[in-house]
Structure formats: C-alpha cells, structure tokens
Enzyme design. Sequence first.
Site, PDB file in Angstrom:
ATOM      1  CG  ASP A  84      14.311  -3.113  -5.036  1.00 19.49           C
ATOM      2  OD1 ASP A  84      13.073  -3.051  -5.423  1.00 19.49           O
ATOM      3  OD2 ASP A  84      14.732  -3.262  -3.815  1.00 19.49           O
ATOM      4  CB  THR A 232      15.458  -4.069   6.712  1.00 26.39           C
ATOM      5  OG1 THR A 232      15.626  -2.980   5.669  1.00 26.39           O
ATOM      6  CG2 THR A 232      16.122  -3.660   7.947  1.00 26.39           C
TER       7      THR A 232
HETATM    8  P1  13P Z   1      12.808  -3.790   3.716  1.00 24.56           P
HETATM    9  O1  13P Z   1      14.173  -3.380   3.671  1.00 24.56           O
HETATM   10  O2  13P Z   1      11.896  -2.876   4.525  1.00 24.56           O
HETATM   11  O3  13P Z   1      12.444  -5.283   3.957  1.00 24.56           O
HETATM   12  O4  13P Z   1      12.349  -3.602   2.171  1.00 24.56           O
HETATM   13  C1  13P Z   1      12.472  -4.091   1.094  1.00 24.56           C
HETATM   14  C2  13P Z   1      12.039  -3.453  -0.159  1.00 24.56           C
HETATM   15  O5  13P Z   1      11.067  -3.194  -0.439  1.00 24.56           O
HETATM   16  C3  13P Z   1      13.106  -3.544  -1.284  1.00 24.56           C
HETATM   17  O6  13P Z   1      12.498  -2.864  -2.494  1.00 24.56           O
END
Ligand code: 13P
Length: 288
Positions: A84, A232
């Site tokens: 990611d 999150t």
């Molecule tokens: P959140 O933590 O806001 O869910 O985002 C996750 C994300 O986009 C990881 O790349």
Amino acid sequence: MLVSAKEMLQKAKAGHYAVGQFNINNLEWTKAILTAAEETKSPVILGVSEGAGKYMCGYKTVVGMVNGMLEEMNITVPVALHLDHGSYDGCMKCIEAGFSSVMFDGSHYPIEENVAKTKELVAICAEKGLSLEAEVGAIGGEEDGVVGMGECADPNECKMVADLGVDFLAAGIGNIHGKYPANWQGLSFETLDAIQQLTGDLPLVLHGGTGIPDDMIKRAIDLGVSKINVNTECQLVFAEATRKYIEAGKDLEGKGFDPRKLLKPGAEAIVAKVKEKMELFGSVGKAE
Ligand code: 13P
C-alpha cells in the site's frame, strides 16, 4: 496461493461491485481478515503499508506468514498480498519478497516523474506477473495533527497514467485517510465520473474507506470504483473491543491475561467489521 489482483478487480468492475483492501498489522489481523473472506466467499486484498511491513519484521516475514495461513487455514478464495502506498524501492523489495501486487504512489512527484517511474514498474510487474496500482492526485489525511483535505485528480493526468498499462488506478476525489473532519465536503462524484469516462474499463480505487457514508460508497461503485481500502475502521473496532475487555477486568480473571484470550475480542471485532464491509461492497459470494 497468492494471486495478482488484476483478474478479481476486472471481474468486480464488470460485475459492478468492489473488492475490499484491508490493511494488516500482525498475525491476528491477517487471520481475522482471511476468516471473514473465507466465510463470506469474498475475494480479498491484504494491504501492507511500508510502516506495517517494517513493524512485521520485513516483507519476507509477511509473505511467509500469509502463505502459511493460506495453506493451514485452507483458504479457497482469491487473496492478493498488496503493498500500500509504496515507494519505488519498496515496490522492488516486495516484488523480490513474493508479494502478488504492489502500489506505486508517485502522486507527490511532478506528473512527468510519476509517469516515468510508473512506466518502469509496469514493465517489471508485467514480467513477474504482479498487478500494479498507480496514484494520481494525493489523498488527504492527518499529518502531525493537521488534517489535509483530499485533492481532486486531473482526469487527463489519470488518463496518461492509465494508458501506461497499470492494472488499477487510485485517483484523489476528495477522499482522506483516517477519520473525516466535520467540515468534509464529501466525495467529488463529478471528478470520479470524468475520470471513469476517460479511463473506461480500468478498475478505479477508493482510498480512505473509513467513515465514508454507505450511500457514497454505493455511488462510487456505480461510477467505476472496484477496490476500496479500509484500514482505520478495523483499528478502531479492535481498540474498542480490547478496551472493553480490560475495563471489565477480564484480564484479571483466571488466565484472562493470556494473549490468546486478551486479543480475541479485538480479532472477532475485525472479522465482523470486514464482513460488514464485504456485504456493503457487494463482494460476498463472488469467489464461489
Ligand atoms: P482508512 O484508514 O481511512 O480506512 O484508509 C485506508 C487506506 O486508504 C489505505 O491505503
């Protein structure tokens, strides 16, 4: 066996649903997400940030753990292991370590540099059989206590990057990582629509899935989003369930301090949250 995310996302785009990317932090997280995916027969993408990779003792450790779980848990649904927001070097390390998918986030570079680096990775990933996600238009979020508003990507720049041959594209449409501030303007569906019109069948990615209202998620899927990242929200439910356990004094009863007991409510909360998201995204049953 890990698979590239290309095919599962092409299917999702054609079938008007989205596959969730859920970020992992440790064994409990990974086991919980795989359990949810298998029980709902959903394809799934396990996301690993560079920070989480470091935390878990490096990408090779992550690959070993995930491959072991796929086998020992008899996982039958398609699972991709995806870097990611990777740097160029991070992508190279994950390719080497055995990931099945990577994201190169060149959104902070001038567009020419983003294009040049993305192009190099398109060739490398194609040769090795991994899928590649690129990003145009930075996604906002909290840095040093300040929440930056999400940018809206330029649809023409999205087309430039899409035409390089990436497998899926993250484009800023006013989305933000972490919790959304009270004065958030919402997603820009106008931008998303313009991007989808120029990029056609290419699966689009929505980052910052935490806290986006369900109706906006559904509209985004209708407008071509086929991958939604959630991080999150799993952290919040894990922390809440763990706090409840401690506050109820359960760690002081019998062997309630045993980590296998202490971490169980949090892990179960992640399973429930991931299932709820898979239902909302429409991926339930799509692996059958
Ligand atoms: P959140 O933590 O806001 O869910 O985002 C996750 C994300 O986009 C990881 O790349």
